[in-house]
Design a protein around this motif. Structure first.
Motif, mmCIF file in Angstrom:
data_model
loop_
_atom_site.group_PDB
_atom_site.id
_atom_site.type_symbol
_atom_site.label_atom_id
_atom_site.label_comp_id
_atom_site.label_asym_id
_atom_site.label_seq_id
_atom_site.Cartn_x
_atom_site.Cartn_y
_atom_site.Cartn_z
ATOM 1 N N MET A 215 0.892 -1.221 -0.044
ATOM 2 C CA MET A 215 0.116 -0.009 0.121
ATOM 3 C C MET A 215 0.859 1.188 0.200
ATOM 4 O O MET A 215 1.771 1.417 1.010
ATOM 5 C CB MET A 215 -0.811 -0.021 1.204
ATOM 6 N N TYR A 216 1.008 2.168 -0.945
ATOM 7 C CA TYR A 216 1.581 3.076 -1.020
ATOM 8 C C TYR A 216 0.728 4.348 -1.757
ATOM 9 O O TYR A 216 -0.313 3.706 -2.309
ATOM 10 C CB TYR A 216 2.743 3.140 -1.836
ATOM 11 N N PHE A 217 1.206 5.420 -1.430
ATOM 12 C CA PHE A 217 0.542 6.582 -2.275
ATOM 13 C C PHE A 217 1.459 7.430 -3.191
ATOM 14 O O PHE A 217 2.527 7.384 -2.869
ATOM 15 C CB PHE A 217 -0.051 7.834 -1.215
ATOM 16 N N LEU B 74 -2.139 11.023 0.030
ATOM 17 C CA LEU B 74 -2.379 10.307 1.154
ATOM 18 C C LEU B 74 -3.458 11.291 2.051
ATOM 19 O O LEU B 74 -4.366 10.731 2.953
ATOM 20 C CB LEU B 74 -1.192 10.322 2.189
ATOM 21 N N LEU B 75 -3.560 12.554 2.162
ATOM 22 C CA LEU B 75 -4.553 13.192 2.680
ATOM 23 C C LEU B 75 -5.891 13.059 1.870
ATOM 24 O O LEU B 75 -7.131 12.980 2.758
ATOM 25 C CB LEU B 75 -4.214 14.820 2.764
ATOM 26 N N HIS B 76 -6.015 12.838 0.731
ATOM 27 C CA HIS B 76 -7.251 12.966 0.020
ATOM 28 C C HIS B 76 -7.719 11.410 -0.001
ATOM 29 O O HIS B 76 -9.102 11.410 0.469
ATOM 30 C CB HIS B 76 -7.031 13.299 -1.390
ATOM 31 N N MET B 77 -6.972 10.424 0.236
ATOM 32 C CA MET B 77 -7.521 8.840 0.452
ATOM 33 C C MET B 77 -8.529 8.785 -0.622
ATOM 34 O O MET B 77 -9.771 8.020 -0.227
ATOM 35 C CB MET B 77 -7.997 8.701 1.563
ATOM 36 N N ASP B 78 -8.600 9.091 -2.020
ATOM 37 C CA ASP B 78 -9.478 8.677 -2.936
ATOM 38 C C ASP B 78 -10.795 9.151 -2.417
ATOM 39 O O ASP B 78 -11.978 8.545 -2.956
ATOM 40 C CB ASP B 78 -9.485 7.140 -3.021
ATOM 41 N N GLY B 79 -10.752 10.351 -1.886
ATOM 42 C CA GLY B 79 -12.243 11.139 -1.596
ATOM 43 C C GLY B 79 -12.603 10.684 -0.277
ATOM 44 O O GLY B 79 -13.444 11.306 0.372
ATOM 45 N N TYR C 84 -13.240 11.672 6.310
ATOM 46 C CA TYR C 84 -13.893 10.605 7.106
ATOM 47 C C TYR C 84 -12.586 10.020 7.937
ATOM 48 O O TYR C 84 -12.592 9.783 8.804
ATOM 49 C CB TYR C 84 -14.735 9.620 6.356
ATOM 50 N N VAL C 85 -11.559 9.611 6.929
ATOM 51 C CA VAL C 85 -10.641 8.763 7.697
ATOM 52 C C VAL C 85 -9.771 9.767 8.825
ATOM 53 O O VAL C 85 -9.621 9.014 9.920
ATOM 54 C CB VAL C 85 -9.670 8.197 6.476
ATOM 55 N N TRP C 86 -9.309 10.763 8.251
ATOM 56 C CA TRP C 86 -8.596 11.525 9.346
ATOM 57 C C TRP C 86 -9.140 11.940 10.358
ATOM 58 O O TRP C 86 -8.654 12.198 11.320
ATOM 59 C CB TRP C 86 -7.751 12.585 8.521
ATOM 60 N N SER C 87 -10.666 12.305 10.054
ATOM 61 C CA SER C 87 -11.240 13.001 11.131
ATOM 62 C C SER C 87 -11.555 11.876 12.261
ATOM 63 O O SER C 87 -11.620 11.778 13.315
ATOM 64 C CB SER C 87 -12.664 13.352 10.720
#
Lengths: 76, 125
Positions: free
Chosen positions: A1-3, A9-14, A18-21
Motif C-alpha cells: 500500500m503506497y501513495f 495520502l490526505l485525499h485518500m481517494d475521496g 472521514y478517515v482523518w477525522s
C-alpha cells in the motif's frame, strides 16, 4: 500500500475527510484518557494534603489554647 | 433497516450515561457507588446480548471474521495490525484502570495513617 504523493495520502481517494477525522477523534479520546486521570490524581493529592495541613493547624491552635488556660489557672 | 449490534450498543451507551448520571445524583459517595454498582450488575446482562446479537438476529452486521476454532479469513496485512491493536487497547485500558484505581483508593483512605505517611513523605527521589 503506497501513495503517489502526500496530497493523495490526505485525499485518500475521496475518503480522506472521514478517515482523518476518525483518526483525530480516536487520538483525542486516548489523550483525554491519559490526561484526565493524571489531573484527577493531582487534585486528590492536593485535597488530601490540604486537609492534613488544616487538621494540623486546628490541633496546634487547640493545643496553644489549652496551654494558655493551664497557665492562666483556668484548668484544675 | 435496523441493526441488532448497533441497537444493543446504543442500549449500552444509555447504560453508561445512566451510571454517570446516578453517580452525580446521590450526595453520599458510598451510597452513590453502591447504586452505580447495582446498575452496572444489571447492565452486564447486555454484554452477552451484544456478543451474540450478530448470531441471533440476521440484520446488517457481517458475521465473525476472527474465530477461535478456524483460521481467520483476513489477509495477513490486515490481520496482524488488527490483533496488535486489540491487544494494545486491552493493555491501555488496564493501565488507565489501575491508575484510576490507585487514585480512588488514595482518595477514600486519605484519613488513614499509611496514606498520611505517604503524602507527608513527598514525591519519590
Amino acid at each position: 500500500m503506497y501513495f503517489e504523493n502526500f496530497s493523495s495520502l490526505l485525499h485518500m481517494d475521496g475518503h480522506g475527510l472521514y478517515v482523518w477525522s476518525a483518526y483525530a477523534v480516536g487520538l483525542l479520546l486516548i489523550a483525554y484518557n491519559v490526561i484526565a486521570p493524571l489531573m484527577a490524581r493531582t487534585r486528590v493529592v492536593e485535597h488530601a494534603k490540604r486537609q492534613m495541613r488544616q487538621k494540623a493547624a486546628r490541633y496546634q491552635t487547640s493545643y496553644k489554647i489549652s496551654h494558655q488556660h493551664l497557665q492562666q489557672g483556668k484548668v484544675q | 433497516m435496523w441493526d441488532a449490534r448497533l441497537t444493543s450498543m446504543l442500549i449500552l451507551l444509555f447504560l453508561y450515561f445512566g451510571v454517570i448520571a446516578l453517580r452525580g445524583a446521590v450526595q453520599s459517595v458510598n451510597t452513590a457507588a453502591r447504586a452505580c454498582a447495582i446498575l452496572t450488575l444489571v447492565g452486564v446482562v447486555n454484554i452477552p446480548i451484544i456478543r451474540f446479537s450478530v448470531e441471533w438476529w440476521n440484520t446488517l452486521h457481517q458475521g465473525a471474521t476472527l474465530k477461535l476454532t478456524e483460521k481467520p479469513s483476513m489477509a495477513p496485512e490486515m490481520l496482524y495490525p488488527l490483533l496488535i491493536s486489540i491487544a494494545a487497547f486491552y493493555l491501555f485500558f488496564t493501565v488507565v484502570l489501575l491508575f484510576r484505581l490507585r487514585t480512588e483508593i488514595l482518595d477514600r483512605e486519605r484519613r488513614t495513617q499509611w496514606v498520611q505517611t505517604i503524602l507527608s513523605a513527598g514525591p519519590k527521589k
